[in-house]
Design a protein around this motif. Structure first.
Motif, short mmCIF file in Angstrom:
data_model
loop_
_atom_site.label_atom_id
_atom_site.label_comp_id
_atom_site.label_asym_id
_atom_site.label_seq_id
_atom_site.Cartn_x
_atom_site.Cartn_y
_atom_site.Cartn_z
N PRO A 143 0.83 -1.21 0.00
CA PRO A 143 0.00 0.00 0.00
C PRO A 143 0.86 1.26 0.00
CG PRO A 143 -0.69 -1.54 1.73
CD PRO A 143 0.62 -2.03 1.22
N LEU A 144 0.52 2.17 -0.89
CA LEU A 144 1.21 3.46 -0.97
C LEU A 144 0.20 4.50 -1.41
CD1 LEU A 144 3.79 5.22 -1.02
CD2 LEU A 144 4.17 4.43 -3.37
N THR A 145 -0.01 5.48 -0.57
CA THR A 145 -1.00 6.52 -0.86
C THR A 145 -0.36 7.90 -0.74
OG1 THR A 145 -2.79 5.15 0.01
CG2 THR A 145 -3.23 7.50 -0.19
N LYS A 146 -0.60 8.75 -1.75
CA LYS A 146 -0.15 10.13 -1.68
C LYS A 146 -1.31 10.99 -1.17
CE LYS A 146 1.94 13.91 -4.33
NZ LYS A 146 2.48 14.33 -5.63
N VAL A 147 -1.03 11.77 -0.13
CA VAL A 147 -2.05 12.62 0.49
C VAL A 147 -1.69 14.08 0.22
CG1 VAL A 147 -3.28 13.21 2.61
CG2 VAL A 147 -2.37 10.88 2.30
N VAL A 148 -2.59 14.80 -0.43
CA VAL A 148 -2.41 16.24 -0.69
C VAL A 148 -3.34 16.98 0.26
CG1 VAL A 148 -2.59 18.09 -2.37
CG2 VAL A 148 -1.81 15.81 -3.09
N TYR A 149 -2.80 17.98 0.97
CA TYR A 149 -3.60 18.71 1.95
C TYR A 149 -3.25 20.20 1.95
CZ TYR A 149 0.56 18.55 4.98
OH TYR A 149 1.82 18.70 5.50
N ASN A 155 1.70 -1.83 5.35
CA ASN A 155 0.65 -2.22 6.30
C ASN A 155 0.76 -1.47 7.61
OD1 ASN A 155 -0.38 -4.10 4.49
ND2 ASN A 155 0.88 -5.79 5.29
N GLU A 156 1.97 -0.97 7.90
CA GLU A 156 2.21 -0.26 9.15
C GLU A 156 1.79 1.21 9.11
OE1 GLU A 156 4.92 -3.71 8.58
OE2 GLU A 156 4.32 -1.98 7.38
N ASN A 157 1.35 1.69 7.94
CA ASN A 157 0.94 3.09 7.75
C ASN A 157 2.05 4.06 8.17
OD1 ASN A 157 -1.61 2.52 6.70
ND2 ASN A 157 -2.55 2.44 8.73
N LYS A 158 3.25 3.80 7.68
CA LYS A 158 4.36 4.72 7.92
C LYS A 158 4.21 5.94 7.02
CE LYS A 158 7.97 2.01 10.03
NZ LYS A 158 9.44 1.91 10.14
N VAL A 159 4.89 7.03 7.41
CA VAL A 159 4.75 8.31 6.70
C VAL A 159 6.10 8.78 6.18
CG1 VAL A 159 4.26 10.77 7.03
CG2 VAL A 159 2.67 9.04 7.92
N TYR A 160 6.07 9.32 4.97
CA TYR A 160 7.23 10.01 4.41
C TYR A 160 6.78 11.37 3.92
CZ TYR A 160 10.77 11.48 1.06
OH TYR A 160 11.71 12.20 0.37
N THR A 161 7.50 12.42 4.33
CA THR A 161 7.18 13.76 3.87
C THR A 161 8.44 14.60 3.82
OG1 THR A 161 5.86 15.75 4.30
CG2 THR A 161 6.65 14.54 6.22
N GLU A 162 8.48 15.52 2.85
CA GLU A 162 9.62 16.42 2.71
C GLU A 162 9.26 17.86 3.04
OE1 GLU A 162 11.18 15.89 -1.24
OE2 GLU A 162 12.72 14.51 -0.52
N ASP A 163 7.99 18.18 2.99
CA ASP A 163 7.61 19.60 3.10
C ASP A 163 6.59 19.84 4.23
OD1 ASP A 163 5.48 18.30 1.98
OD2 ASP A 163 5.17 19.72 0.34
N TYR A 164 6.79 19.18 5.36
CA TYR A 164 5.87 19.41 6.47
C TYR A 164 5.96 20.88 6.88
CZ TYR A 164 3.26 18.57 10.77
OH TYR A 164 2.31 18.60 11.76
N PRO A 165 4.83 21.55 7.05
CA PRO A 165 4.85 23.02 7.20
C PRO A 165 5.25 23.55 8.57
CG PRO A 165 2.59 22.20 7.27
CD PRO A 165 3.45 21.02 6.94
N ALA A 166 5.27 22.72 9.60
CA ALA A 166 5.50 23.26 10.95
C ALA A 166 6.70 22.59 11.59
CB ALA A 166 4.26 23.07 11.81
N LYS A 167 7.87 22.96 11.10
CA LYS A 167 9.12 22.47 11.69
C LYS A 167 9.78 23.61 12.43
CE LYS A 167 10.08 19.49 7.71
NZ LYS A 167 11.06 19.18 6.64
N CYS A 168 10.32 23.28 13.59
CA CYS A 168 11.08 24.30 14.33
C CYS A 168 12.56 23.94 14.24
CB CYS A 168 10.64 24.37 15.79
SG CYS A 168 10.89 22.84 16.72
N CYS A 169 13.40 24.94 14.35
CA CYS A 169 14.85 24.72 14.26
C CYS A 169 15.39 24.51 15.66
CB CYS A 169 15.54 25.92 13.61
SG CYS A 169 15.01 26.19 11.91
N CYS A 170 15.99 23.36 15.86
CA CYS A 170 16.62 23.11 17.17
C CYS A 170 17.86 22.26 16.92
CB CYS A 170 15.68 22.40 18.13
SG CYS A 170 15.15 20.76 17.57
#
Length: 346
Positions: free
Chosen positions: A308-314, A328-343
């Motif tokens: 299973p591989l699903t692309k989610v646009v939001y 099956n584990e519903n893992k996530v991959y993303t490159e452009d998550y909008p709310a990252k803080c720098c630490c």
């Protein structure tokens, strides 16, 4: 012989036989299974918006630098199923190698070739471990024993002390070998003015017991058979160039839609995704080239998984982003998550 140690090839004249090829009558002949499952089994429905949101919430919760608000309150615009296939080949092999082994000889019976001919490596019968399980076994080969002089001491049972070169004495460290004390004109109290002291390593004898033969002067040699069972895996994943790095699929499982197990298997034919046919052919050829000449292929198993591989646009705060949910584990991959803080972690 639990105390046995591996012997150097130059000492025994036998460097061992690595990757002994199995007899011709043990080369497997395969059977063909071309029962491709009906297409109704290939369809995996796209995940729901709820599942996608929960997967992203879980993902961000495990990231110290990601705020969870977008995952909870995003507006999902589209879910596109991009399901792909993974072909996996498992080849369970047995490899046999012989190595020379030696240990100190303490007397007693020697099971040499005069007693009976030594068996061929592949003629020795052993119980194999469960299929597709890595294992290693070491077996002394009967009728291969012989007694020889220890090459380290030439049969003497002792070696010249390497610190005092057999003299039994070493330079006195108290007077640096001068025989005199620095603070007076008196002779050194530690060496009585000789400048030398008894060697502590050999206790003044100039010789030390040979470690290899434990002072016996003789070694008992024999051949040791090492049997290695190994499960080797080759994989091929259909890459449809959807922008998702397919190496991440190594982290997850899919839905098994095809399985074929025999002593050897043949390539998949007429699969609806043509690259699977070519991928299976390549994997099988690779394992045949790798193992056929020096190993016995005991069993092979090939499977096809639908992953299973699903692309989610939001949308979040007027901007459009995307992420992928996979396995099956519903893992996530993303490159452009909008709310990252720098630490930074110190």
């Amino acid at each position: 012989m639990d105390g046995a140690t591996e012997d150097e090839g130059e000492d025994s004249g036998d460097c061992g036989n690595k990757g002994l090829p199995p007899p011709a009558d043990q080369v497997p002949e395969g059977e063909h299974n071309d029962s491709i499952p009906p297409q109704t089994e290939w369809s995996i429905l796209s995940i729901s918006e709820h599942v996608a949101r929960e997967a992203l919430v879980q993902y961000t919760a495990n990231k110290c630098c990601y705020r969870i608000a977008p995952a909870k309150h995003m507006v999902v615009q589209n879910l596109t199923p991009l399901n792909t296939f993974r072909y996996r080949l498992q080849t369970f092999t047995e490899t046999r190698e012989t190595f020379p082994i030696s240990e100190p000889y303490n007397g007693g019976f020697v099971d040499s070739s005069d007693v009976a001919p030594a068996p061929a490596p592949w003629a020795i019968v052993v119980d194999a471990p469960p299929l597709f399980t890595d294992c290693e076994m070491h077996i002394p080969v009967p009728h291969t024993y012989s007694v020889q002089d220890c090459p380290n001491c030439q049969g003497r049972g002792k070696n010249q002390c390497h610190l005092c070169i057999g003299s039994g004495k070493r330079r006195c460290t108290a007077c640096n070998g001068t025989g005199w004390q620095d603070t007076s004109n008196q002779s050194c109290l530690f060496c009585s003015g000789s400048g030398k002291r008894r060697c502590s390593d050999c206790h003044g004898g100039g010789w030390q017991k040979c470690i290899r033969c434990s002072g016996k002067g003789l070694l008992l040699y024999h051949s040791e058979l090492t049997i290695t069972w190994k499960n080797s895996v080759a994989e091929y994943v259909v890459d449809k160039n959807f922008g998702f790095p397919i190496y991440h699929l190594q982290e997850v499982t899919g839905k098994e839609i095809f399985s074929d197990e025999n002593q050897v298997v043949y390539p998949i034919v007429n699969f609806p995704e043509p690259t699977i046919d070519r991928g299976s052919e390549s994997c099988i050829a690779q394992h045949q080239m790798q193992f056929a000449s020096n190993s016995h292929i005991l069993r092979q198993k090939q499977t096809i998984e639908l992953i299973p591989l699903t692309k989610v646009v939001y949308e979040w705060r007027g901007k459009v982003y995307s992420f992928y949910v996979f396995g099956n584990e519903n893992k996530v991959y993303t490159e452009d998550y909008p709310a990252k803080c720098c630490c930074s972690v110190m």
